[in-house]
Design a protein around this motif. Structure first.
Motif, short mmCIF file in Angstrom:
data_model
loop_
_atom_site.label_atom_id
_atom_site.label_comp_id
_atom_site.label_asym_id
_atom_site.label_seq_id
_atom_site.Cartn_x
_atom_site.Cartn_y
_atom_site.Cartn_z
N ALA A 131 0.84 -1.21 0.00
CA ALA A 131 0.00 0.00 0.00
C ALA A 131 0.87 1.26 0.00
CB ALA A 131 -0.93 0.00 1.21
N ARG B 71 1.17 3.77 -2.91
CA ARG B 71 0.36 4.89 -2.39
C ARG B 71 -1.13 4.61 -2.62
NH1 ARG B 71 4.83 8.74 -4.63
NH2 ARG B 71 5.96 9.26 -2.73
N TYR C 125 -5.29 -0.05 2.84
CA TYR C 125 -5.22 0.08 4.30
C TYR C 125 -6.56 -0.19 4.98
CZ TYR C 125 -0.71 2.47 3.69
OH TYR C 125 0.58 2.79 3.37
N ILE D 225 -2.28 8.51 6.46
CA ILE D 225 -2.92 8.35 5.15
C ILE D 225 -2.84 9.65 4.36
CG2 ILE D 225 -5.16 7.96 4.04
CD1 ILE D 225 -5.58 5.75 6.21
N ILE E 94 0.59 9.88 2.83
CA ILE E 94 0.67 8.98 1.67
C ILE E 94 -0.04 9.63 0.48
CG2 ILE E 94 -0.18 6.78 0.71
CD1 ILE E 94 2.10 6.16 2.51
N THR E 95 -1.26 10.13 0.71
CA THR E 95 -2.07 10.73 -0.36
C THR E 95 -1.38 11.94 -0.97
OG1 THR E 95 -4.08 9.95 0.73
CG2 THR E 95 -4.34 11.70 -0.90
N VAL F 14 -4.18 3.93 -0.76
CA VAL F 14 -4.74 4.00 0.59
C VAL F 14 -5.92 3.05 0.79
CG1 VAL F 14 -3.86 6.32 1.06
CG2 VAL F 14 -6.14 6.05 0.07
N GLN F 15 -6.58 2.61 -0.27
CA GLN F 15 -7.68 1.66 -0.12
C GLN F 15 -7.20 0.33 0.45
OE1 GLN F 15 -7.41 3.58 -3.03
NE2 GLN F 15 -9.00 4.95 -2.25
#
Length: 121
Positions: free
Chosen positions: A17, A21, A26, A56, A59-60, A23-24
């Motif tokens: 993840a 990158r 997670y 998150i 990451i985003t 995030v889904q």
């Protein structure tokens, strides 16, 4: 051992993840109270504790993540519905020693509640 395989899968999904990158990925593996702990970061006199939403967001926004790591599991200790995993994440440039704390949710799925990171060279 089925339980150990499930735990390894959660850790590998977490690493994937971050690499992608995505995030889904997670959604099912991070506990709602997930935290990253980075001692002596960003400076030697600081400790960063980053809650799930902030992690998150980083990451985003592509502040972190995007690095491909090879995961080497050093130890997995399981005590009933809790587990401690020590893993080494190696990248082309540097790596991390990570201690993951996992718990089983009421549906018996493993989730990461804490990720404590030490950067290596």
């Amino acid at each position: 051992m089925k339980t150990e395989k499930e735990i390894k899968n959660v850790i590998e999904t977490f690493v994937k993840a971050g690499e992608e990158r995505n995030v889904q990925l997670y959604d099912d593996i991070l506990h709602e109270d997930f935290r990253v702990i980075a001692n002596r970061y960003p400076t030697p006199d600081k400790t960063s504790i980053i809650p799930a939403a902030n992690y998150i967001a980083l990451i985003t926004k592509k502040v972190i993540g995007g690095t491909k790591y090879k995961v080497t599991f050093k130890s997995i200790e399981i005590a009933e519905h809790s587990a401690t995993v020590r893993a080494e994440l190696n990248a082309e440039k540097g790596g991390q020693l990570v201690t993951f704390l996992l718990i089983q949710n009421p549906e018996s799925k493993w989730q990461i509640i804490t990720d404590m990171v030490v950067q290596t060279k």
